[in-house]
Every structure is written in structure tokens, then in C-alpha cells.
Design an enzyme around this catalytic site. Sequence first.
Site, PDB file in Angstrom:
ATOM      1  N   LYS A   1     -14.785  84.889  52.478  1.00 37.75           N
ATOM      2  CA  LYS A   1     -13.565  84.520  53.198  1.00 37.75           C
ATOM      3  C   LYS A   1     -13.806  83.420  54.244  1.00 37.75           C
ATOM      4  O   LYS A   1     -14.961  83.153  54.619  1.00 37.75           O
ATOM      5  CB  LYS A   1     -12.995  85.769  53.876  1.00 37.75           C
ATOM      6  CG  LYS A   1     -12.525  86.835  52.880  1.00 37.75           C
ATOM      7  CD  LYS A   1     -11.895  88.011  53.614  1.00 37.75           C
ATOM      8  CE  LYS A   1     -11.348  89.041  52.656  1.00 37.75           C
ATOM      9  NZ  LYS A   1     -10.627  90.113  53.356  1.00 37.75           N
TER      10      LYS A   1
ATOM     11  N   TYR B   1      -2.470  88.625  47.503  1.00 39.11           N
ATOM     12  CA  TYR B   1      -2.344  89.871  48.275  1.00 39.11           C
ATOM     13  C   TYR B   1      -0.940  90.479  48.157  1.00 39.11           C
ATOM     14  O   TYR B   1      -0.525  91.228  49.052  1.00 39.11           O
ATOM     15  CB  TYR B   1      -2.694  89.610  49.737  1.00 39.11           C
ATOM     16  CG  TYR B   1      -4.190  89.518  49.997  1.00 39.11           C
ATOM     17  CD1 TYR B   1      -5.022  90.622  49.778  1.00 39.11           C
ATOM     18  CD2 TYR B   1      -4.778  88.357  50.483  1.00 39.11           C
ATOM     19  CE1 TYR B   1      -6.389  90.556  50.012  1.00 39.11           C
ATOM     20  CE2 TYR B   1      -6.149  88.284  50.728  1.00 39.11           C
ATOM     21  CZ  TYR B   1      -6.938  89.392  50.493  1.00 39.11           C
ATOM     22  OH  TYR B   1      -8.293  89.337  50.741  1.00 39.11           O
TER      23      TYR B   1
ATOM     24  N   ASN C   1     -12.974  90.125  57.865  1.00 41.72           N
ATOM     25  CA  ASN C   1     -14.024  91.039  57.398  1.00 41.72           C
ATOM     26  C   ASN C   1     -14.913  90.423  56.319  1.00 41.72           C
ATOM     27  O   ASN C   1     -15.486  91.122  55.496  1.00 41.72           O
ATOM     28  CB  ASN C   1     -13.401  92.366  56.951  1.00 41.72           C
ATOM     29  CG  ASN C   1     -12.468  92.193  55.766  1.00 41.72           C
ATOM     30  OD1 ASN C   1     -12.212  91.083  55.328  1.00 41.72           O
ATOM     31  ND2 ASN C   1     -11.954  93.295  55.245  1.00 41.72           N
TER      32      ASN C   1
ATOM     33  N   HIS D   1     -14.149  89.911  50.177  1.00 46.29           N
ATOM     34  CA  HIS D   1     -13.206  90.738  49.419  1.00 46.29           C
ATOM     35  C   HIS D   1     -13.896  91.196  48.139  1.00 46.29           C
ATOM     36  O   HIS D   1     -14.743  90.477  47.601  1.00 46.29           O
ATOM     37  CB  HIS D   1     -11.961  89.926  49.046  1.00 46.29           C
ATOM     38  CG  HIS D   1     -11.086  90.631  48.054  1.00 46.29           C
ATOM     39  ND1 HIS D   1     -10.171  91.594  48.435  1.00 46.29           N
ATOM     40  CD2 HIS D   1     -11.023  90.557  46.696  1.00 46.29           C
ATOM     41  CE1 HIS D   1      -9.577  92.064  47.349  1.00 46.29           C
ATOM     42  NE2 HIS D   1     -10.079  91.458  46.281  1.00 46.29           N
TER      43      HIS D   1
ATOM     44  N   GLU E   1      -7.352  90.038  39.169  1.00 47.80           N
ATOM     45  CA  GLU E   1      -7.833  89.149  40.243  1.00 47.80           C
ATOM     46  C   GLU E   1      -8.737  88.037  39.689  1.00 47.80           C
ATOM     47  O   GLU E   1      -8.665  86.893  40.144  1.00 47.80           O
ATOM     48  CB  GLU E   1      -8.581  89.961  41.308  1.00 47.80           C
ATOM     49  CG  GLU E   1      -7.636  90.834  42.129  1.00 47.80           C
ATOM     50  CD  GLU E   1      -8.331  91.618  43.236  1.00 47.80           C
ATOM     51  OE1 GLU E   1      -7.628  92.335  43.951  1.00 47.80           O
ATOM     52  OE2 GLU E   1      -9.568  91.511  43.379  1.00 47.80           O
TER      53      GLU E   1
HETATM   54  P1  CMP Z   1      -9.541  92.950  51.597  1.00 51.12           P
HETATM   55  O1  CMP Z   1     -10.586  93.875  51.094  1.00 51.12           O
HETATM   56  O2  CMP Z   1      -9.577  91.517  51.185  1.00 51.12           O
HETATM   57  O3  CMP Z   1      -8.116  93.559  51.203  1.00 51.12           O
HETATM   58  C1  CMP Z   1      -6.956  93.351  51.957  1.00 51.12           C
HETATM   59  C2  CMP Z   1      -7.253  92.671  53.270  1.00 51.12           C
HETATM   60  O4  CMP Z   1      -6.244  92.854  54.239  1.00 51.12           O
HETATM   61  C3  CMP Z   1      -8.476  93.321  53.880  1.00 51.12           C
HETATM   62  O5  CMP Z   1      -9.624  92.985  53.177  1.00 51.12           O
HETATM   63  C4  CMP Z   1      -8.383  92.805  55.298  1.00 51.12           C
HETATM   64  O6  CMP Z   1      -8.812  91.447  55.398  1.00 51.12           O
HETATM   65  C5  CMP Z   1      -6.892  92.884  55.488  1.00 51.12           C
HETATM   66  N1  CMP Z   1      -6.505  94.159  56.090  1.00 51.12           N
HETATM   67  C6  CMP Z   1      -6.528  95.368  55.545  1.00 51.12           C
HETATM   68  N2  CMP Z   1      -6.079  96.307  56.353  1.00 51.12           N
HETATM   69  C7  CMP Z   1      -5.744  95.683  57.447  1.00 51.12           C
HETATM   70  C8  CMP Z   1      -5.190  96.108  58.670  1.00 51.12           C
HETATM   71  N3  CMP Z   1      -4.905  97.394  58.901  1.00 51.12           N
HETATM   72  N4  CMP Z   1      -4.994  95.172  59.601  1.00 51.12           N
HETATM   73  C9  CMP Z   1      -5.275  93.868  59.342  1.00 51.12           C
HETATM   74  N5  CMP Z   1      -5.790  93.403  58.193  1.00 51.12           N
HETATM   75  C10 CMP Z   1      -6.028  94.303  57.259  1.00 51.12           C
END
Ligand code: CMP
Length: 144
Positions: free
Chosen positions: A11, A51, A114, A117, A128
Site C-alpha cells: 500500500k 473495496y 496497515n 492487503h 481481486e
Molecule cells: P485491507 O486488508 O486492505 O482491507 C480493508 C481495509 O480497510 C483494511 O485493510 C484497512 O486498510 C481498512 N480498514 C479496515 N477496517 C478499518 C477501520 N475500522 N477503520 C479504518 N480503516 C479500516
Amino acid sequence: MALEKTLAIIKPDALEKGIIGELCKRVEDAGLKIVGMKMMQLTPKKAEGFYAVHQGKPFFAALVKYMSSGPCVVMCLEGENAIKRWRDTMGATDPEKAAEGTIRKDFGTNIERNVTHGSDAADTARSEIGYFFESGDLMHYEWI
Ligand code: CMP
């Protein structure tokens, strides 16, 4: 054990931190092969589509903004139990809850930023991967 493919995204926060190489090493150390790889900057529309399952959630708009804020690297990974193996390597979505030694524990900033993904199941992995790659884009290694 099943030979699987999964989609991984390095990311924008990971590119800001300069850790593409470190993350590719973690992929390979986990016994996974990179069989497709592209660097791109997602448009807001492309991020929204990716998403779409999260549309309507409170974090959706911020997630789309962040995911389209800079370049990312999308990868197709292949290996035995690749979906779970990559998710275990990444750690929990929230870096604060991620296990020691996982990518998100080591490099994540918060639940949104984070680092990586990974697809969560076989059907999502298929859709995906298809969202970013044509089948002809993917490599077939004879040793896999
Ligand atoms: P990812 O695994 O890419 O899947 C969905 C993404 O949404 C997740 O990682 C985070 O980057 C984001 N995400 C998921 N939950 C939350 C949350 N509660 N608050 C903010 N971002 C979130």
C-alpha cells in the site's frame, strides 16, 4: 495442501516508508512466489471498485482517499495455501493487534495505514486477481 493464488497489495504507506524490497523478501521468506507484479497509482474510482464490499462503512471514504493518495504495488502470489500463508505473514488488520514478527506489527501505522492487503478467501482472491491482472500477465514457473 492446495496450490493457491492470492492478491497482495503493497500500500501507499509502505512505498512512503521505502520498504518494497523488505516486503518482497517477506513474501519469498514465507515460501510464496511472485507470479505477477505491477506498480500503479489507483484512481479513486479504481480504489472504490476494489473495496466495494466496504462501501457504506464509516472508514470507506478515508480508505479510498488513502489508497489513491500515492503509488502502490499489486502482486499475484502463488504457493501452497497462499491465501492463509500471506494473511499470517501480514498479521491482523489492526497493527496494534498483530502478532510479533508480522508485517503489520513491524511496519503498520494504524488500522487504515496497515502496509499491505491480502485476499481473504478463494473466491475473493480470484476476483481481486482479475481486477488487476489478465491471465496472460501471470508467470508460470516450472518449479512451482
Ligand atoms: P485491507 O486488508 O486492505 O482491507 C480493508 C481495509 O480497510 C483494511 O485493510 C484497512 O486498510 C481498512 N480498514 C479496515 N477496517 C478499518 C477501520 N475500522 N477503520 C479504518 N480503516 C479500516
